[in-house]
Design a protein around this motif. Structure first.
Motif, PDB file in Angstrom:
ATOM      1  N   LEU A  76       2.303 -13.224  -0.078  1.00  0.00           N
ATOM      2  CA  LEU A  76       2.166 -12.006  -0.863  1.00  0.00           C
ATOM      3  C   LEU A  76       2.040 -10.820   0.071  1.00  0.00           C
ATOM      4  CD1 LEU A  76      -0.416 -12.797  -3.723  1.00  0.00           C
ATOM      5  CD2 LEU A  76       1.997 -12.207  -4.010  1.00  0.00           C
ATOM      6  N   SER A  77       2.770  -9.755  -0.213  1.00  0.00           N
ATOM      7  CA  SER A  77       2.652  -8.501   0.528  1.00  0.00           C
ATOM      8  C   SER A  77       2.106  -7.450  -0.424  1.00  0.00           C
ATOM      9  CB  SER A  77       4.015  -8.068   1.074  1.00  0.00           C
ATOM     10  OG  SER A  77       3.909  -6.824   1.751  1.00  0.00           O
ATOM     11  N   VAL A  78       0.895  -6.963  -0.127  1.00  0.00           N
ATOM     12  CA  VAL A  78       0.212  -6.003  -0.991  1.00  0.00           C
ATOM     13  C   VAL A  78       0.024  -4.694  -0.237  1.00  0.00           C
ATOM     14  CG1 VAL A  78      -1.814  -5.556  -2.422  1.00  0.00           C
ATOM     15  CG2 VAL A  78      -1.040  -7.919  -2.068  1.00  0.00           C
ATOM     16  N   SER A  79       0.598  -3.617  -0.747  1.00  0.00           N
ATOM     17  CA  SER A  79       0.494  -2.303  -0.091  1.00  0.00           C
ATOM     18  C   SER A  79      -0.691  -1.522  -0.624  1.00  0.00           C
ATOM     19  CB  SER A  79       1.767  -1.488  -0.314  1.00  0.00           C
ATOM     20  OG  SER A  79       2.869  -2.095   0.299  1.00  0.00           O
ATOM     21  N   ALA A  80      -1.215  -0.638   0.213  1.00  0.00           N
ATOM     22  CA  ALA A  80      -2.222   0.309  -0.263  1.00  0.00           C
ATOM     23  C   ALA A  80      -1.586   1.157  -1.357  1.00  0.00           C
ATOM     24  CB  ALA A  80      -2.699   1.200   0.882  1.00  0.00           C
ATOM     25  N   VAL A  81      -2.336   1.446  -2.408  1.00  0.00           N
ATOM     26  CA  VAL A  81      -1.760   2.229  -3.510  1.00  0.00           C
ATOM     27  C   VAL A  81      -1.363   3.608  -2.998  1.00  0.00           C
ATOM     28  CG1 VAL A  81      -2.968   1.013  -5.348  1.00  0.00           C
ATOM     29  CG2 VAL A  81      -4.069   2.969  -4.258  1.00  0.00           C
ATOM     30  N   ALA A  82      -0.179   4.039  -3.390  1.00  0.00           N
ATOM     31  CA  ALA A  82       0.328   5.345  -2.966  1.00  0.00           C
ATOM     32  C   ALA A  82       1.198   5.911  -4.075  1.00  0.00           C
ATOM     33  CB  ALA A  82       1.128   5.223  -1.672  1.00  0.00           C
ATOM     34  N   PRO A  83       0.755   6.984  -4.731  1.00  0.00           N
ATOM     35  CA  PRO A  83       1.600   7.642  -5.739  1.00  0.00           C
ATOM     36  C   PRO A  83       2.929   8.056  -5.124  1.00  0.00           C
ATOM     37  CG  PRO A  83      -0.639   8.533  -5.758  1.00  0.00           C
ATOM     38  CD  PRO A  83      -0.534   7.670  -4.540  1.00  0.00           C
ATOM     39  N   ASN A  84       3.942   8.266  -5.966  1.00  0.00           N
ATOM     40  CA  ASN A  84       5.290   8.553  -5.470  1.00  0.00           C
ATOM     41  C   ASN A  84       5.343   9.750  -4.522  1.00  0.00           C
ATOM     42  OD1 ASN A  84       6.469   6.429  -6.849  1.00  0.00           O
ATOM     43  ND2 ASN A  84       6.855   7.629  -8.691  1.00  0.00           N
ATOM     44  N   SER A  85       4.595  10.808  -4.842  1.00  0.00           N
ATOM     45  CA  SER A  85       4.630  11.994  -3.977  1.00  0.00           C
ATOM     46  C   SER A  85       4.068  11.682  -2.597  1.00  0.00           C
ATOM     47  CB  SER A  85       3.840  13.139  -4.617  1.00  0.00           C
ATOM     48  OG  SER A  85       2.493  12.753  -4.848  1.00  0.00           O
ATOM     49  N   LEU A  86       3.007  10.882  -2.541  1.00  0.00           N
ATOM     50  CA  LEU A  86       2.421  10.498  -1.256  1.00  0.00           C
ATOM     51  C   LEU A  86       3.350   9.551  -0.511  1.00  0.00           C
ATOM     52  CD1 LEU A  86       0.077  10.456   0.743  1.00  0.00           C
ATOM     53  CD2 LEU A  86      -1.006   8.673  -0.649  1.00  0.00           C
ATOM     54  N   LEU A  87       3.993   8.660  -1.237  1.00  0.00           N
ATOM     55  CA  LEU A  87       4.922   7.720  -0.613  1.00  0.00           C
ATOM     56  C   LEU A  87       6.092   8.457   0.015  1.00  0.00           C
ATOM     57  CD1 LEU A  87       5.418   4.719  -0.168  1.00  0.00           C
ATOM     58  CD2 LEU A  87       6.657   4.658  -2.334  1.00  0.00           C
ATOM     59  N   ARG A  88       6.602   9.481  -0.670  1.00  0.00           N
ATOM     60  CA  ARG A  88       7.703  10.273  -0.096  1.00  0.00           C
ATOM     61  C   ARG A  88       7.269  10.976   1.179  1.00  0.00           C
ATOM     62  NH1 ARG A  88       8.695  11.408  -5.648  1.00  0.00           N
ATOM     63  NH2 ARG A  88       7.521  13.357  -5.502  1.00  0.00           N
ATOM     64  N   PRO A  97       2.709   2.931   3.655  1.00  0.00           N
ATOM     65  CA  PRO A  97       1.308   2.620   3.370  1.00  0.00           C
ATOM     66  C   PRO A  97       0.885   1.348   4.104  1.00  0.00           C
ATOM     67  CG  PRO A  97       2.507   3.112   1.344  1.00  0.00           C
ATOM     68  CD  PRO A  97       3.525   2.988   2.425  1.00  0.00           C
ATOM     69  N   ALA A  98      -0.359   1.309   4.527  1.00  0.00           N
ATOM     70  CA  ALA A  98      -0.879   0.079   5.127  1.00  0.00           C
ATOM     71  C   ALA A  98      -0.752  -1.041   4.096  1.00  0.00           C
ATOM     72  CB  ALA A  98      -2.340   0.271   5.520  1.00  0.00           C
ATOM     73  N   ARG A  99      -0.670  -2.284   4.561  1.00  0.00           N
ATOM     74  CA  ARG A  99      -0.518  -3.386   3.617  1.00  0.00           C
ATOM     75  C   ARG A  99      -1.227  -4.636   4.126  1.00  0.00           C
ATOM     76  NH1 ARG A  99       4.304  -3.100   6.422  1.00  0.00           N
ATOM     77  NH2 ARG A  99       5.180  -5.076   7.174  1.00  0.00           N
ATOM     78  N   VAL A 100      -1.398  -5.565   3.216  1.00  0.00           N
ATOM     79  CA  VAL A 100      -2.015  -6.852   3.527  1.00  0.00           C
ATOM     80  C   VAL A 100      -0.986  -7.942   3.280  1.00  0.00           C
ATOM     81  CG1 VAL A 100      -3.863  -8.462   2.954  1.00  0.00           C
ATOM     82  CG2 VAL A 100      -4.291  -5.999   2.864  1.00  0.00           C
ATOM     83  N   ALA A 101      -0.806  -8.820   4.257  1.00  0.00           N
ATOM     84  CA  ALA A 101       0.115  -9.949   4.122  1.00  0.00           C
ATOM     85  C   ALA A 101      -0.713 -11.228   3.986  1.00  0.00           C
ATOM     86  CB  ALA A 101       1.042 -10.037   5.326  1.00  0.00           C
ATOM     87  N   LEU A 102      -0.560 -11.895   2.851  1.00  0.00           N
ATOM     88  CA  LEU A 102      -1.288 -13.133   2.588  1.00  0.00           C
ATOM     89  C   LEU A 102      -0.306 -14.302   2.584  1.00  0.00           C
ATOM     90  CD1 LEU A 102      -3.495 -11.950  -0.428  1.00  0.00           C
ATOM     91  CD2 LEU A 102      -4.184 -12.093   1.985  1.00  0.00           C
ATOM     92  N   ALA A 103      -0.603 -15.349   3.344  1.00  0.00           N
ATOM     93  CA  ALA A 103       0.200 -16.568   3.309  1.00  0.00           C
ATOM     94  C   ALA A 103      -0.620 -17.646   2.612  1.00  0.00           C
ATOM     95  CB  ALA A 103       0.571 -17.007   4.720  1.00  0.00           C
ATOM     96  N   GLY A 104       0.055 -18.489   1.815  1.00  0.00           N
ATOM     97  CA  GLY A 104      -0.690 -19.512   1.101  1.00  0.00           C
ATOM     98  C   GLY A 104       0.200 -20.375   0.243  1.00  0.00           C
ATOM     99  N   ASP A 105      -0.402 -20.950  -0.779  1.00  0.00           N
ATOM    100  CA  ASP A 105       0.314 -21.844  -1.686  1.00  0.00           C
ATOM    101  C   ASP A 105       0.255 -21.296  -3.104  1.00  0.00           C
ATOM    102  OD1 ASP A 105       0.786 -23.746   0.395  1.00  0.00           O
ATOM    103  OD2 ASP A 105      -1.295 -24.414   0.180  1.00  0.00           O
ATOM    104  N   VAL A 106       1.393 -21.337  -3.794  1.00  0.00           N
ATOM    105  CA  VAL A 106       1.496 -20.858  -5.174  1.00  0.00           C
ATOM    106  C   VAL A 106       1.420 -22.073  -6.099  1.00  0.00           C
ATOM    107  CG1 VAL A 106       2.856 -19.518  -6.811  1.00  0.00           C
ATOM    108  CG2 VAL A 106       2.970 -18.972  -4.362  1.00  0.00           C
TER     109      VAL A 106
END
Length: 308
Positions: A76-88, A97-106
């Protein structure tokens, strides 16, 4: 605030990102009747933590649902929340945006577990919606300033509840966690340092809160004053970058050097951290502390100019 301008640990930032977002990109290994094909399938999914474990909702018909029956490995790749204007703005700087990468089992859930999870989700959303409906003017004033494209977590998941037959629920067992900062530098974390985010009434409104501040010129001017008051930095513009229980991060457009201040100055965007004097337990407390800080800094500026 001076003397308390502390930097969050990577583990804490991971926890905040996981608590604030509810959308992620899931990666699984493509399979067919013969087994694994080795290619990766990626699509957007939704997730929430329940009793310390992340549960994900995948659309019916998505290849993930078949892939994990044969090979349960995923990420799973989860990004820090960023509204569209901030993302642009971040993209224009060559950053993300900073993000978290989680490896595991589904792990696909049995029908009885899916029903229990759906009932829990209904109750969870009802609590969030009731909280939002009874929020103070200070909270509603900021949230209502956000762009209509920004949605709270409860608004996003209400669609899933209403169309539950169109989604398949899975549990995600985390095996490793990596923090990726805005410059794509990676930081591996020990699993014991990564706590599951606790339920609360701050992070579900994070995106609307950030965008509500950034859409208000008055509040952006206040962010500029924060940079001047606490960092002695003359910012030309500023936006809120992220929030958490301890404070918030600001992205400010500042001169590349103090000697270059003036009309012909060259500016660069720089991050600044601001820490509250007390913990913001929910969105009410966050807005109260933010407004109090705005008033405090404004009074300080007035005293400097002899207007107090």
């Amino acid at each position: 605030m001076k003397g308390k301008l502390v930097t969050l640990t990577f583990a804490k930032r991971c926890k905040n990102i996981l608590a604030a977002n509810c959308q992620a990109h899931l990666n699984t290994i493509k399979v067919d009747a013969m087994g694994s094909k080795g290619d990766i399938h990626t699509s957007k999914v939704h997730y929430l933590f329940n009793k310390g474990k992340p549960y994900i909702w995948v659309r019916e018909g998505d290849l993930h649902n078949m892939n994990v029956i044969i090979d349960e490995r995923g990420s799973l790749s989860v990004s820090a929340v960023a509204p569209n204007s901030l993302l642009r703005l971040l993209r224009s700087m060559g950053k993300f945006p900073a993000r978290v990468a989680l490896a595991g089992d589904v792990i696909p859930l049995k029908d009885s577990k899916v029903q229990d999870l759906t009932e829990w989700l209904r109750e969870h959303l009802l609590k969030e919606q009731n909280y939002a409906n009874h929020s103070s003017y200070a909270v509603s004033a900021i949230l209502s300033s956000a762009n209509l494209s920004c949605k709270s977590r409860s608004e996003i998941f209400q669609e899933i509840v209403d169309q539950s037959s169109n989604y398949v629920a899975h549990k995600f067992n985390i095996r490793s966690c990596t923090y990726v900062d805005g410059s794509a530098h990676t930081h591996e974390l020990e699993m014991e340092d990564v706590e599951a985010p606790k339920a609360g009434h701050l992070f579900p409104f994070a995106e609307k809160l950030i965008d509500g501040v950034n859409q208000s010129q008055a509040r952006r001017r206040a962010l500029i004053l924060f940079c001047l008051e606490y960092y002695d930095t003359h910012a030309r513009d500023a936006v809120m970058l992220s929030i958490d229980h301890c404070g918030f991060d600001v992205l400010a457009k500042v001169p590349e050097s103090m000697a270059s201040i003036g009309e012909s100055s060259r500016y660069t965007w720089k991050e600044f951290r601001f820490t509250f004097k007390e913990e913001a337990t929910d969105v009410e407390a966050f807005c109260r502390l933010l407004v109090g800080l705005e008033e405090e800094v404004l009074q300080s500026v007035r005293s400097y100019s002899g207007l107090a």
